[in-house]
Motif scaffolding. Sequence first.
Motif, PDB file in Angstrom:
ATOM      1  N   ARG A  23       0.872  -1.132  -0.106  1.00 18.42           N
ATOM      2  CA  ARG A  23       0.110  -0.081   0.227  1.00 18.42           C
ATOM      3  C   ARG A  23       0.878   1.474   0.119  1.00 18.42           C
ATOM      4  NH1 ARG A  23      -5.143  -0.912   0.591  1.00 18.42           N
ATOM      5  NH2 ARG A  23      -5.907  -3.107   1.347  1.00 18.42           N
ATOM      6  N   HIS A  26       2.574   1.818  -3.477  1.00 20.48           N
ATOM      7  CA  HIS A  26       1.497   2.189  -4.333  1.00 20.48           C
ATOM      8  C   HIS A  26       1.283   3.892  -4.021  1.00 20.48           C
ATOM      9  CE1 HIS A  26      -2.452   3.341  -5.775  1.00 20.48           C
ATOM     10  NE2 HIS A  26      -2.350   2.365  -6.796  1.00 20.48           N
ATOM     11  N   GLU A  27       1.240   4.195  -2.978  1.00 21.05           N
ATOM     12  CA  GLU A  27       0.910   5.424  -2.672  1.00 21.05           C
ATOM     13  C   GLU A  27       2.088   6.433  -2.923  1.00 21.05           C
ATOM     14  OE1 GLU A  27      -1.543   8.611  -1.262  1.00 21.05           O
ATOM     15  OE2 GLU A  27      -1.899   6.406  -0.789  1.00 21.05           O
ATOM     16  N   ASN A  29       4.353   5.819  -5.525  1.00 15.59           N
ATOM     17  CA  ASN A  29       4.204   5.816  -6.921  1.00 15.59           C
ATOM     18  C   ASN A  29       3.141   6.605  -7.412  1.00 15.59           C
ATOM     19  OD1 ASN A  29       6.481   3.808  -7.220  1.00 15.59           O
ATOM     20  ND2 ASN A  29       5.216   2.190  -7.203  1.00 15.59           N
ATOM     21  N   SER A  30       2.014   6.736  -6.839  1.00 22.58           N
ATOM     22  CA  SER A  30       0.870   7.686  -7.077  1.00 22.58           C
ATOM     23  C   SER A  30       1.395   8.887  -7.089  1.00 22.58           C
ATOM     24  CB  SER A  30      -0.520   7.500  -6.320  1.00 22.58           C
ATOM     25  OG  SER A  30      -0.908   6.086  -6.579  1.00 22.58           O
ATOM     26  N   ARG A  31       1.841   9.437  -5.780  1.00 26.40           N
ATOM     27  CA  ARG A  31       2.501  10.864  -5.577  1.00 26.40           C
ATOM     28  C   ARG A  31       3.449  11.145  -6.368  1.00 26.40           C
ATOM     29  NH1 ARG A  31      -1.881  12.675  -2.510  1.00 26.40           N
ATOM     30  NH2 ARG A  31      -2.635  10.952  -1.166  1.00 26.40           N
ATOM     31  N   THR A  33       3.930  10.301  -9.369  1.00 28.61           N
ATOM     32  CA  THR A  33       3.255  10.347 -10.809  1.00 28.61           C
ATOM     33  C   THR A  33       2.428  11.714 -10.716  1.00 28.61           C
ATOM     34  OG1 THR A  33       3.016   8.275 -11.273  1.00 28.61           O
ATOM     35  CG2 THR A  33       1.722   9.409 -12.244  1.00 28.61           C
ATOM     36  N   GLN A  34       2.025  11.976  -9.586  1.00 27.00           N
ATOM     37  CA  GLN A  34       1.496  13.232  -9.595  1.00 27.00           C
ATOM     38  C   GLN A  34       2.213  14.443  -9.884  1.00 27.00           C
ATOM     39  OE1 GLN A  34      -0.587  13.040  -5.639  1.00 27.00           O
ATOM     40  NE2 GLN A  34      -2.482  12.519  -6.649  1.00 27.00           N
TER      41      GLN A  34
END
Length: 112
Positions: A23, A26-27, A29-31, A33-34
């Motif tokens: 988790r 994933h968090e 990688n998401s941030r 990417t943002q």
Amino acid sequence: MSLDTPLPVTRTERLSAHEALQRLEHERNSRLTQLLALDEAGTDAESEVEEHLMSAQKGTIRRVLAEVEDAFTRVRDGSYGDCLDCAKPIPVERLEILPYTRFCVPCRRDTV
């Protein structure tokens, strides 16, 4: 209430270290990417206001990334999932939504 209506199930178990790491990864990688998307959009900013807003968004994302990194440390030292204020386990449902959180809801409410 109908007999057919299932009762809400509250998960009392803890996230495994593997689940927590997944988790958090994933968090992260998401941030990231943002942040990359904001960097790319920053070259197209048409006004000082847009630049200021993007800068504020980047700051927020960097703060969350720092919290994610702190959560990785808590997983490694075994304190992940425990509220830093009351030391009680943070409900799994909260960790599923905010895997980097340091506080249970009641303690978070008290700190705001």
